[in-house]
Design a protein around this motif. Structure first.
Motif, PDB file in Angstrom:
ATOM      1  N   GLU A 123      -3.168  56.494  14.139  1.00  0.00           N
ATOM      2  CA  GLU A 123      -2.024  55.833  13.528  1.00  0.00           C
ATOM      3  C   GLU A 123      -2.112  54.323  13.709  1.00  0.00           C
ATOM      4  N   ASP A 124      -3.261  53.768  13.327  1.00  0.00           N
ATOM      5  CA  ASP A 124      -3.482  52.332  13.481  1.00  0.00           C
ATOM      6  C   ASP A 124      -4.501  51.875  12.446  1.00  0.00           C
ATOM      7  N   TRP A 125      -4.535  50.559  12.233  1.00  0.00           N
ATOM      8  CA  TRP A 125      -5.510  49.964  11.337  1.00  0.00           C
ATOM      9  C   TRP A 125      -6.840  49.781  12.052  1.00  0.00           C
ATOM     10  N   ARG A 126      -7.943  49.936  11.330  1.00  0.00           N
ATOM     11  CA  ARG A 126      -9.281  49.739  11.874  1.00  0.00           C
ATOM     12  C   ARG A 126     -10.081  48.833  10.940  1.00  0.00           C
ATOM     13  N   VAL A 127     -11.042  48.146  11.531  1.00  0.00           N
ATOM     14  CA  VAL A 127     -11.986  47.336  10.760  1.00  0.00           C
ATOM     15  C   VAL A 127     -13.389  47.851  11.044  1.00  0.00           C
TER      16      VAL A 127
END
Length: 291
Positions: A158-162
């Motif tokens: 439940e988080d943004w990733r790069v």
């Protein structure tokens, strides 16, 4: 070449040095050329109009299947300077294929399934098991300093990733469709810059320190990157610099090969103490091997 795109010039067939003769490219070469021209039109080097016209000419003669590939692959350019070095033809072709597949998934709003070769250090967003397959919702493909980065939402955490595109190995088929989300701050360039610095919030390094270097400011400035250099005298300057960890910051400051005084914070002093212990152990290691 079978299935390739024939790009003809107005001059017809002429000897080298006269006019540009008709050119024949295979599919990958034609798409790569179009992508390069698209990027060249944004460089601000006085060739924007010519690059745009050349791109339009190539698109006119492209087969429909190649136009679809080109339309699917359109990374947002957030920083133009190219990184040093160059990928070989095989690596470039593989990266182009990955970029096109990612672009198609972004357009179709389909979840990606892939393996990822994580860097050795644990930066922001690192996982407990970096070798585990990834499932992520792709939202944007960005080009920054010669590399392509995928910004994606990872449902499991439940988080943004790069993710760096050249470290991705796609699995098939894609996953289910998803609803688009807004990247925090609605600023792709700042979001990517912050994540690359290991920050989950603002665009700054999570570890920042200040030292006095016994070098002229003019000698420090070319190697300070995004640091702030203030001249104190002819042979001393103040440097404020950041890094993704305190040991990394201490090592970055030590590379100036001069005496320095730590202004702060205490975490930076502790990092220099540990760095000194490691250096001492390294200097004394292997002393018995030659006996």
């Amino acid at each position: 070449m079978p299935g390739g795109a024939r790009l003809a010039s107005r001059g017809g067939r002429h000897a080298a040095g006269a006019h540009l003769p008709p050119l024949l490219f295979d599919d990958d070469q034609a798409v790569a050329l179009a992508i390069a021209l698209r990027g060249a039109s944004q460089l601000g080097a006085g060739i924007q109009e010519a690059a745009a016209q050349a791109l339009a000419t190539i698109c006119q003669v492209m087969p429909t299947r190649l136009r679809a590939r080109l339309a699917a692959f359109e990374p947002t350019v957030v920083d133009h300077p190219a990184r040093e070095g160059a990928d070989g033809p095989a690596e470039a072709a593989a990266l182009l294929a990955i970029g096109a597949a990612i672009g198609a998934a972004i357009g179709a709003r389909e979840e990606l399934r892939f393996d990822y070769a994580s860097p050795r250090h644990a930066g922001a967003g690192a996982r407990d098991d970096p070798a585990a397959p990834r499932n992520a919702q792709p939202h944007h493909l960005l080009a920054r300093r010669g590399r392509w980065y995928l910004i994606a939402w990872e449902p499991a955490s439940e988080d943004w990733r790069v993710y760096r595109a050249d470290r991705i190995t796609l699995r098939v088929p894609n996953g289910p469709r998803f609803l688009p989300r807004a990247v925090p701050g609605d600023d792709l360039a700042r979001f990517l810059a912050a994540r690359l610095k290991g920050s989950d919030g603002a665009d700054h390094w999570p570890c920042q320190g200040e030292v006095i270097l016994y070098l002229p400011a003019a000698q420090v400035l070319p190697f300070a990157h995004d640091g702030v250099v203030t001249a104190l005298s002819e042979d001393r300057c103040r440097l404020q610099l950041g890094a993704w960890s305190w040991p990394a910051l201490a090592a970055a400051l030590a590379r100036f090969d001069t005496d320095l005084d730590v202004v702060g914070p205490p975490e930076l002093r502790a990092a220099f103490t540990e760095l000194a212990h490691r250096a001492t152990r390294a200097a004394n290691s292997g002393t018995d091997h030659g006996k």
